[in-house]
Design a protein around this motif. Sequence first.
Motif, PDB file in Angstrom:
ATOM      1  N   ARG A  35       6.346  -0.643  13.331  1.00 56.46           N
ATOM      2  CA  ARG A  35       5.171  -0.079  12.670  1.00 56.46           C
ATOM      3  C   ARG A  35       5.339  -0.082  11.154  1.00 56.46           C
ATOM      4  N   PHE A  36       6.562   0.241  10.693  1.00 55.36           N
ATOM      5  CA  PHE A  36       6.860   0.228   9.258  1.00 55.36           C
ATOM      6  C   PHE A  36       6.638  -1.173   8.690  1.00 55.36           C
ATOM      7  N   ARG A  38       4.810  -3.664   9.966  1.00 60.91           N
ATOM      8  CA  ARG A  38       3.393  -4.031  10.018  1.00 60.91           C
ATOM      9  C   ARG A  38       2.617  -3.366   8.891  1.00 60.91           C
ATOM     10  N   TYR A  39       2.973  -2.128   8.592  1.00 55.96           N
ATOM     11  CA  TYR A  39       2.305  -1.432   7.488  1.00 55.96           C
ATOM     12  C   TYR A  39       2.591  -2.135   6.174  1.00 55.96           C
ATOM     13  N   ALA A  42       0.596  -5.346   5.992  1.00 59.57           N
ATOM     14  CA  ALA A  42      -0.837  -5.096   5.791  1.00 59.57           C
ATOM     15  C   ALA A  42      -1.122  -4.674   4.352  1.00 59.57           C
ATOM     16  N   GLU A  43      -0.266  -3.815   3.799  1.00 66.55           N
ATOM     17  CA  GLU A  43      -0.475  -3.324   2.440  1.00 66.55           C
ATOM     18  C   GLU A  43      -0.271  -4.428   1.402  1.00 66.55           C
ATOM     19  N   LYS A  46      -3.440  -6.302   0.921  1.00 64.34           N
ATOM     20  CA  LYS A  46      -4.615  -5.511   0.563  1.00 64.34           C
ATOM     21  C   LYS A  46      -4.820  -5.534  -0.952  1.00 64.34           C
ATOM     22  N   GLY A 206       5.198   5.483   5.947  1.00 66.42           N
ATOM     23  CA  GLY A 206       4.279   4.576   6.637  1.00 66.42           C
ATOM     24  C   GLY A 206       2.829   4.940   6.433  1.00 66.42           C
ATOM     25  N   ALA A 207       2.025   4.698   7.465  1.00 66.14           N
ATOM     26  CA  ALA A 207       0.573   4.839   7.361  1.00 66.14           C
ATOM     27  C   ALA A 207       0.103   6.288   7.413  1.00 66.14           C
ATOM     28  N   ASN A 208       0.895   7.181   7.988  1.00 61.66           N
ATOM     29  CA  ASN A 208       0.466   8.571   8.164  1.00 61.66           C
ATOM     30  C   ASN A 208       0.697   9.365   6.880  1.00 61.66           C
ATOM     31  N   ASN A 212       4.053  11.545   5.260  1.00 62.89           N
ATOM     32  CA  ASN A 212       4.819  10.931   4.180  1.00 62.89           C
ATOM     33  C   ASN A 212       5.342  11.989   3.213  1.00 62.89           C
ATOM     34  N   LYS A 257       0.123   8.751  -0.119  1.00 63.34           N
ATOM     35  CA  LYS A 257       0.004   7.328   0.174  1.00 63.34           C
ATOM     36  C   LYS A 257       1.306   6.603  -0.165  1.00 63.34           C
TER      37      LYS A 257
END
Length: 418
Positions: A35-36, A38-39, A42-43, A46, A206-208, A212, A257
């Motif tokens: 997950r880390f 993939r985040y 993705a970032e 972006k 991560g995303a949460n 964080n 973030k």
Amino acid sequence: MSSHASFMNILLFVFYFFAAISIWLGLLSLRGGVRFIRYLQAELTKEYPEFTPFVTVFMPLRGIDEGLRENINAIFAQDYPTFEIVFVVDRADEPALAVVEAARRSFAGVVGPVMQFVIAGPAVDQGQKVHNLIFAIDHAHPQSEVFAFIDSDARPKSQWLRSLVAPLKDESIGATTGYRWFVPVRGGIASQLQSVWNAAIASALGANGQKNFCWGGSTAIRRTTFESCKVSEHWRGTVSDDFAMTRALHQAVVPIKFVPQCLTPSFEDCTWPRLFEFTTRQLKITRAYAAHLWKSVFIGSAIFVLTFFGGMTMVIVRAAMHSSFATPLFLLLIIFALGAMKSHLRLRAVAAIINDERVHSFTSTVAHITLWPLASALYLYNGVAAAVSRRIIWRGITYQLKSPDETVIIRRENEEHV
């Protein structure tokens, strides 16, 4: 059946029990690592809307870090339209100021950032870094809309400030943060182990945004948010700027973030004594300000050490006794493989951000794949040390962490008790 054989069977059963737990935790950890990654991916693709308000960058200085001049140069060379840097020290004869001045004189840019130097004086009832920051905040330019914080041992990329500030265009975001990645300069097992140990914390981000945390060495926050969340008040009496800021934002229920582009390298080597001092200090601070995290680290590392290193011992003993050891060895290999996979995937993802040959090197890859069990053992040592003492030494000052909002300075470098 002899009593010795019965005892060995009991040990084997206990091992299987803890091996099952370790494999389950390893699978959860690997899933978190995926997950880390993939985040991060993705970032990195972006694009955020342009947002470049006037920023005040705060850098506390105490002592001369390895590569300090290069780190200062990296701050001067930020690709950002308008910002100021506030260097804050506790005494006028701070040797790091000479390094900053030398870097300023050699700066090749046509236009550089505005700079100011402030002297906060010695702290009395809180950490020196926190004391310096509280003092420096009052010297920020009136037009400054964003506060950014960076440590003197960090060497940011030229896009660091732009990347850190851009997400704050969304006013619902409380703060943005990067994290540190240790890059050994000359190498050595202690330096590599420090990097592996620290990497485990990085992948907790991560995303949460509600889970964080802020890392004080690479964080940005709107001035209005800083004031409304009363961060300076949360800092008072503490030794940890990042834990206190994180607590202030969590209490205000505003997200933090994580900005992968702001994963910031610290180029340094360390000795074995320094490794133990640094890692133990981090866990002692964690216990003082986030006891639930310390407990999780302690329990998790204890289970792993008992299973992995205890299992290795059992395999060796059973092999010496000519008893079957294939199944325990197979389970140990599974446990090791899960951790090695996560470490390798994490390193590959970070290497796409930190473009330095030492991060991409074969030595670094081998270290992250093979040293993670030693890092877990080190976490257990750190956790035990944090359980029995709350005294730390940080940049020449000895502190007693009495509570989350009470710090006692025991002594300073070359001084008697204060």
